[in-house]
Motif scaffolding. Structure first.
Motif, PDB file in Angstrom:
ATOM      1  N   ALA A   1       0.839  -1.197   0.000  1.00 21.61           N
ATOM      2  CA  ALA A   1       0.000   0.000   0.000  1.00 21.61           C
ATOM      3  C   ALA A   1       0.869   1.240   0.000  1.00 21.61           C
ATOM      4  O   ALA A   1       2.024   1.225   0.427  1.00 21.61           O
ATOM      5  CB  ALA A   1      -0.922   0.005   1.220  1.00 21.61           C
ATOM      6  N   PRO A   2       0.335   2.381  -0.499  1.00 23.02           N
ATOM      7  CA  PRO A   2       1.101   3.627  -0.467  1.00 23.02           C
ATOM      8  C   PRO A   2       1.525   3.971   0.957  1.00 23.02           C
ATOM      9  O   PRO A   2       0.827   3.676   1.923  1.00 23.02           O
ATOM     10  CB  PRO A   2       0.103   4.656  -1.018  1.00 23.02           C
ATOM     11  N   SER A   3       2.686   4.597   1.090  1.00 28.58           N
ATOM     12  CA  SER A   3       3.146   5.014   2.415  1.00 28.58           C
ATOM     13  C   SER A   3       2.236   6.106   2.941  1.00 28.58           C
ATOM     14  O   SER A   3       1.584   6.813   2.202  1.00 28.58           O
ATOM     15  CB  SER A   3       4.591   5.503   2.320  1.00 28.58           C
ATOM     16  N   ASN A   4       2.204   6.243   4.242  1.00 29.19           N
ATOM     17  CA  ASN A   4       1.262   7.170   4.868  1.00 29.19           C
ATOM     18  C   ASN A   4       1.665   8.634   4.705  1.00 29.19           C
ATOM     19  O   ASN A   4       0.819   9.516   4.691  1.00 29.19           O
ATOM     20  CB  ASN A   4       1.123   6.839   6.365  1.00 29.19           C
ATOM     21  N   GLU A   5       2.949   8.889   4.626  1.00 26.55           N
ATOM     22  CA  GLU A   5       3.424  10.270   4.621  1.00 26.55           C
ATOM     23  C   GLU A   5       3.712  10.727   3.194  1.00 26.55           C
ATOM     24  O   GLU A   5       4.592  10.184   2.524  1.00 26.55           O
ATOM     25  CB  GLU A   5       4.692  10.388   5.472  1.00 26.55           C
ATOM     26  N   PRO A   6       2.986  11.747   2.700  1.00 18.47           N
ATOM     27  CA  PRO A   6       3.281  12.262   1.359  1.00 18.47           C
ATOM     28  C   PRO A   6       4.585  13.044   1.344  1.00 18.47           C
ATOM     29  O   PRO A   6       5.030  13.575   2.365  1.00 18.47           O
ATOM     30  CB  PRO A   6       2.090  13.170   1.057  1.00 18.47           C
ATOM     31  N   THR A   7       5.197  13.117   0.174  1.00 17.43           N
ATOM     32  CA  THR A   7       6.400  13.918   0.004  1.00 17.43           C
ATOM     33  C   THR A   7       6.001  15.392  -0.009  1.00 17.43           C
ATOM     34  O   THR A   7       4.825  15.725  -0.178  1.00 17.43           O
ATOM     35  CB  THR A   7       7.100  13.565  -1.321  1.00 17.43           C
ATOM     36  N   PRO A   8       6.967  16.317   0.153  1.00 21.72           N
ATOM     37  CA  PRO A   8       6.632  17.743   0.152  1.00 21.72           C
ATOM     38  C   PRO A   8       5.919  18.208  -1.120  1.00 21.72           C
ATOM     39  O   PRO A   8       5.146  19.158  -1.091  1.00 21.72           O
ATOM     40  CB  PRO A   8       7.999  18.427   0.287  1.00 21.72           C
ATOM     41  N   ASP A   9       6.165  17.527  -2.259  1.00 20.67           N
ATOM     42  CA  ASP A   9       5.515  17.946  -3.496  1.00 20.67           C
ATOM     43  C   ASP A   9       4.225  17.174  -3.768  1.00 20.67           C
ATOM     44  O   ASP A   9       3.705  17.180  -4.886  1.00 20.67           O
ATOM     45  CB  ASP A   9       6.473  17.818  -4.690  1.00 20.67           C
ATOM     46  N   GLY A  10       3.686  16.471  -2.728  1.00 16.75           N
ATOM     47  CA  GLY A  10       2.355  15.895  -2.838  1.00 16.75           C
ATOM     48  C   GLY A  10       2.266  14.513  -3.442  1.00 16.75           C
ATOM     49  O   GLY A  10       1.247  14.171  -4.061  1.00 16.75           O
ATOM     50  N   PHE A  11       3.309  13.696  -3.267  1.00 15.81           N
ATOM     51  CA  PHE A  11       3.281  12.337  -3.800  1.00 15.81           C
ATOM     52  C   PHE A  11       3.420  11.321  -2.673  1.00 15.81           C
ATOM     53  O   PHE A  11       3.921  11.616  -1.596  1.00 15.81           O
ATOM     54  CB  PHE A  11       4.424  12.124  -4.806  1.00 15.81           C
TER      55      PHE A  11
END
Length: 393
Positions: free
Chosen positions: A2-12
């Motif tokens: 599953a996608p990681s819980n924390e998005p990157t600063p640019d929204g990914f």
């Protein structure tokens, strides 16, 4: 994964499938698959992509062994890339040259970002109408996985594909007869919405692919075809020459099915006569034209299973993928399955364990196997009356 819980600063969000880690939009919602989403990623299709990687790996090895192709000379088109996960995995895990196409500039921008992040030298992203690209260029392997029906793209895909054509259809309601008129319009075939509707959809799609490829003097050999949840998926080897196209069309025909007594009759040909009256006196329903040949190549499926088992690939969904391919491999080449529970409801009995029941059919000299379509489905060449007798034993 599953996608990681924390998005990157640019929204990914960072997502890993197989040996490939990619970025997907943080606002992506797999529960709402819609064409309006800017860049869509569906984690529910990971097993589909795991099988895709194994199938492509085996097929590429066959091309190398039989035709002497180098990996660098094999081009794969992911015609509807969206997030790019399918094509990126093929480039990274199989190692062939991949063109990732999407008509949305924001999708192509993300794919280019992922190509850079992964460090791929064998992948390129383009932003084109899929039909234009398919009509202009030929690819060794063409994969079309559009949102909804692949029907508007089958003609161009059949023209473009040199060795292998992969097709996903998620418009199961038209394919399987629930939306009858839509199915007729899209696939030029009449489907039936009944207990074996999932196989109906798969055979309607294969029949459509066979008719499209024949226009370009190409035949097909289905290597692996399956109906899973909300979609059907086909991998078809391309066979060249008018003679191979003619042989392929010999697998196209029609089904006559009686809703009253479950009797079936199939007949090959594009212009056939089938009596609408059943032997029981009820009216039969006619479906087709559709594919009546094998849904898979047993030896190819065995090679895919070996590919899944040998440890060359790192796959998150290896076990369910292997189970599905093995079920397809072991399935009898008989058009259209029966449902055990439907018979038991008619006979007013509890459903017995399916394996001993099938063993009784085999002991009586009939072919009888389970299928990948559902846990209660089976295929047999036994007459309906004999099926009922064996259920009552």
């Amino acid at each position: 994964m599953a996608p990681s819980n924390e998005p990157t600063p640019d929204g990914f969000l960072s997502v890993e499938e197989g040996q490939t880690r990619v970025l997907v939009p943080a606002e992506n919602d797999a529960k709402i698959p819609t064409a309006s989403v800017s860049v869509f990623y569906n984690p529910e299709m990971e097993m589909n992509r795991d099988i895709n990687v194994a199938v492509t790996s085996v097929f590429v090895r066959r091309l190398a062994e039989r035709k002497g192709f180098e990996k660098s000379n094999i081009r794969y088109l992911d015609a509807f890339s969206a997030s790019g996960i399918r094509g990126l995995r093929i480039a990274n895990e199989v190692g062939i040259s991949v063109v990732l196409n999407d008509i949305k500039p924001e999708a192509v921008e993300l794919i280019q970002k992922n190509i850079f992040e992964i460090g791929l030298q064998n992948a390129v992203a383009v932003c084109e109408d899929a039909n234009v690209l398919l009509c202009r260029e030929k690819f060794a392997i063409v994969d079309i996985d559009p949102f909804g029906t692949p029907s508007p793209f089958l003609d161009a895909a059949a023209m473009s594909a040199t060795f292998l054509l992969g097709v996903t259809a998620t418009d199961t309601a038209p394919l399987c007869g629930a939306h009858l008129k839509s199915g007729i319009r899209k696939y030029a075939a009449v489907p039936l919405n009944n207990e074996f509707h999932s196989e109906m959809g798969l055979r309607i799609l294969l029949g459509s692919i066979a008719r499209e490829t024949a226009k370009f003097d190409k035949g097909i050999l289905p290597l692996l075809s399956h109906a899973t949840r909300h979609y059907v998926r086909v991998y078809a080897e391309i066979l060249h020459g008018a003679g191979r196209a003619d042989q392929t069309l010999q697998n196209i025909g029609f089904l006559a099915w009686c809703p009253a007594c479950q009797n079936r009759e199939t007949k090959t040909g594009l212009a056939v006569f089938m009596n609408e009256k059943c032997v029981c006196g009820s009216n039969r329903k006619i479906a087709g034209p559709l594919w009546l040949g094998p849904l898979r190549d047993e030896l190819f499926c065995a090679d895919v299973i070996d590919e899944l088992d040998n440890g060359r690939l790192t796959l998150n969904k290896k076990e369910p993928a292997r189970k599905l391919v093995e079920a397809c491999k072991n399935e009898a080449d008989i058009p259209f399955f029966y449902d055990e529970h439907l018979f038991c409801e008619e006979l007013k009995i509890s459903a017995p364990p399916i394996e001993p029941f099938l063993e009784r059919l085999r002991d009586a000299g009939y072919v009888a196997t389970r299928t990948h379509f559902s846990g209660t489905s089976f295929k047999t060449d036994a007459p309906v009356d004999e099926i009922k007798r064996k259920l009552l034993e």
